[in-house]
Structure formats: C-alpha cells, structure tokens
Design a protein around this motif. Structure first.
Motif, PDB file in Angstrom:
ATOM      1  N   ASP A 187      21.204  -1.593   9.020  1.00  0.00           N
ATOM      2  CA  ASP A 187      22.496  -0.979   8.727  1.00  0.00           C
ATOM      3  C   ASP A 187      22.344   0.521   8.506  1.00  0.00           C
ATOM      4  OD1 ASP A 187      23.756  -3.431   8.874  1.00  0.00           O
ATOM      5  OD2 ASP A 187      23.562  -3.822   6.717  1.00  0.00           O
ATOM      6  N   ILE A 188      23.428   1.251   8.743  1.00  0.00           N
ATOM      7  CA  ILE A 188      23.438   2.702   8.584  1.00  0.00           C
ATOM      8  C   ILE A 188      24.558   3.063   7.617  1.00  0.00           C
ATOM      9  CG2 ILE A 188      23.579   4.934   9.735  1.00  0.00           C
ATOM     10  CD1 ILE A 188      22.834   3.506  12.349  1.00  0.00           C
ATOM     11  N   TYR A 189      24.197   3.633   6.485  1.00  0.00           N
ATOM     12  CA  TYR A 189      25.181   4.103   5.514  1.00  0.00           C
ATOM     13  C   TYR A 189      25.401   5.593   5.760  1.00  0.00           C
ATOM     14  CZ  TYR A 189      24.691  -0.260   2.932  1.00  0.00           C
ATOM     15  OH  TYR A 189      24.692  -1.588   2.562  1.00  0.00           O
TER      16      TYR A 189
ATOM     17  N   TYR B  52      28.304  19.382  14.241  1.00  0.00           N
ATOM     18  CA  TYR B  52      28.190  18.131  13.493  1.00  0.00           C
ATOM     19  C   TYR B  52      26.728  17.930  13.110  1.00  0.00           C
ATOM     20  CZ  TYR B  52      32.902  16.734  15.004  1.00  0.00           C
ATOM     21  OH  TYR B  52      34.262  16.670  15.209  1.00  0.00           O
ATOM     22  N   GLY B  53      26.496  17.512  11.867  1.00  0.00           N
ATOM     23  CA  GLY B  53      25.129  17.307  11.421  1.00  0.00           C
ATOM     24  C   GLY B  53      24.982  16.045  10.598  1.00  0.00           C
ATOM     25  N   GLY B  54      23.873  15.328  10.812  1.00  0.00           N
ATOM     26  CA  GLY B  54      23.580  14.119  10.051  1.00  0.00           C
ATOM     27  C   GLY B  54      22.133  14.139   9.580  1.00  0.00           C
ATOM     28  N   LEU B  55      21.922  14.159   8.272  1.00  0.00           N
ATOM     29  CA  LEU B  55      20.591  14.226   7.681  1.00  0.00           C
ATOM     30  C   LEU B  55      20.117  12.839   7.270  1.00  0.00           C
ATOM     31  CD1 LEU B  55      18.217  15.899   6.436  1.00  0.00           C
ATOM     32  CD2 LEU B  55      19.576  15.980   4.335  1.00  0.00           C
TER      33      LEU B  55
ATOM     34  N   THR C 266      19.417   2.473   6.560  1.00  0.00           N
ATOM     35  CA  THR C 266      19.198   3.905   6.687  1.00  0.00           C
ATOM     36  C   THR C 266      20.376   4.650   6.091  1.00  0.00           C
ATOM     37  OG1 THR C 266      17.906   3.614   8.722  1.00  0.00           O
ATOM     38  CG2 THR C 266      18.803   5.802   8.300  1.00  0.00           C
ATOM     39  N   VAL C 267      20.095   5.672   5.286  1.00  0.00           N
ATOM     40  CA  VAL C 267      21.134   6.500   4.679  1.00  0.00           C
ATOM     41  C   VAL C 267      21.169   7.841   5.398  1.00  0.00           C
ATOM     42  CG1 VAL C 267      21.964   7.609   2.574  1.00  0.00           C
ATOM     43  CG2 VAL C 267      20.836   5.376   2.449  1.00  0.00           C
TER      44      VAL C 267
ATOM     45  N   LEU D 250      22.222   5.460  -3.475  1.00  0.00           N
ATOM     46  CA  LEU D 250      21.850   5.348  -2.059  1.00  0.00           C
ATOM     47  C   LEU D 250      20.671   6.254  -1.735  1.00  0.00           C
ATOM     48  CD1 LEU D 250      25.339   5.268  -0.287  1.00  0.00           C
ATOM     49  CD2 LEU D 250      23.717   3.384  -0.511  1.00  0.00           C
ATOM     50  N   TYR D 251      20.558   7.393  -2.437  1.00  0.00           N
ATOM     51  CA  TYR D 251      19.442   8.301  -2.193  1.00  0.00           C
ATOM     52  C   TYR D 251      18.173   7.851  -2.900  1.00  0.00           C
ATOM     53  CZ  TYR D 251      23.454  11.306  -1.066  1.00  0.00           C
ATOM     54  OH  TYR D 251      24.624  11.817  -0.560  1.00  0.00           O
TER      55      TYR D 251
END
Length: 205
Positions: free
Chosen positions: A103-105, A65-68, A21-22, A12-13
C-alpha cells in the motif's frame, strides 16, 4: 487541528504500517521563466551576493509536482503547465509505478484537485493508494515542504530560464542529483553532536 490528527500523521513517519510506503506529496509553483536570484552566500571580496530583481508574469507557467518517499529520501517529480485533477492523477500514477509493492500512503494537503470527484473515481481503480490529508494550516507536517527548499537551491537559484522546457530539464537534473545522495527522512530535530575534546588539561589549585 487536534492532537489525534497530528499524532496519526507523525505516526506514519515514525511507525509506518507493515509492507506499506509513505510518500509526502505537494506542488511547487507556479514557476515562471525568468532569472532567479542566486542562493544566499558571500562573494570572494566578503560581501553578500546581490542580484537585480527580475520579476515577470506571463502565460508560460510551470507547476512542479513532488513526492518524497520517507524511508529512503527518494523523490519523484513531474512538471505540468497547470495544477488540476488530470495532472495530479498522472503524478499519482508515477508514484504508483515507483512503488510497485504494498500500500502507498500519500500525505497531501486539502487542495480541491486532490479530493475532486474525478480524483476519487481514479483512486477506486488504484486501491493501493490511500490519501492522508493534512489539516488546514499544518503544512509543517509535510516533509516535502522542507525538500522544496533544497530543490530551489539546487535547481532554481541563480538560473535563467527562457521557457518551460528549461525548467523541466533543470527539475529532472536536480532530482537525479538529489536522489543520488538521498538519505532517510527522520521526524524530529536531530540530537546535537557531542563535542570531542582533543586535549584535556587538569589544573591543580
């Protein structure tokens, strides 16, 4: 953890799906209002920086909360007084709002609030979001863990917080500063820089 699970997450990376989007997500905390020690460093007189230990426990706890977003290094953060399904769903909504197309993974660990009945029901109404759970004991597969180390130095090191509102403000400022100079996160150790010789001498024997 099997090699197949590891390969899927790393894929995925390195090879994200088209038009997707990952986002790597995690929670930091609890952060308690107190004085945090300074970041590692050296004082002007050449000694290690020291700070008195100030430890406390209390009801005023804050979870960050964090999302990179892997493709460009942009971060979405949110502070909450607890770590449960309700706040996690609010955080997922922020991630969805920040990524309006495709889509968002979401790469996340197996915390109960991430896979609760309430969260699964919420996800049914948001089909663009797809969870990818990291196996137990494999947090190193989540780049968000590395971002937390940068965040602690930018937002918490050497700071004194009186209440959760000050923690929220520090989180907001640090996130904006780090996003201003964000770069794509690439999986793997970067290659060592090639040393350029300024002068080259030839010795004849």
């Amino acid at each position: 953890m099997t090699s197949r699970e590891r390969t899927r997450i790393i894929g995925l990376y390195t090879r994200p799906p088209d038009d997707a989007t990952v986002v790597c997500a995690d929670e930091l905390g609890p952060v308690i209002p107190r004085t945090f020690p300074p970041a590692p460093g050296w004082s002007p007189d050449g000694h290690r920086i020291k700070n008195e230990i100030d430890y406390s426990r209390g009801p005023e706890k804050t979870w960050v909360y964090g999302g990179l977003r892997v493709r460009d290094g942009q971060q979405v953060t949110m502070c909450a007084p607890s770590r449960n399904s309700v706040f996690y769903q609010q955080f997922l909504q922020l991630i969805e709002d920040a990524n309006p197309a495709g889509d968002i993974y979401v790469v996340i660990d197996n915390l109960s609030s991430h896979n609760s009945v309430a969260t699964r029901a919420w996800l049914e109404g948001h089909p663009r979001i797809r969870h990818v759970f990291i196996p137990v004991g494999a947090c190193w597969l989540n780049p968000q863990e590395a971002w937390w180390r940068i965040f602690r130095k930018a937002a918490l090191a050497g700071q004194s917080f009186a209440d959760p509102d000050e923690i929220t403000q520090a989180t907001r400022i640090a996130t904006a500063q780090l996003n201003a100079r964000a770069r794509p996160w690439r999986w793997g150790r970067p290659a060592s820089p090639t040393r350029q010789l300024r002068r080259r001498y030839v010795y004849l024997i």
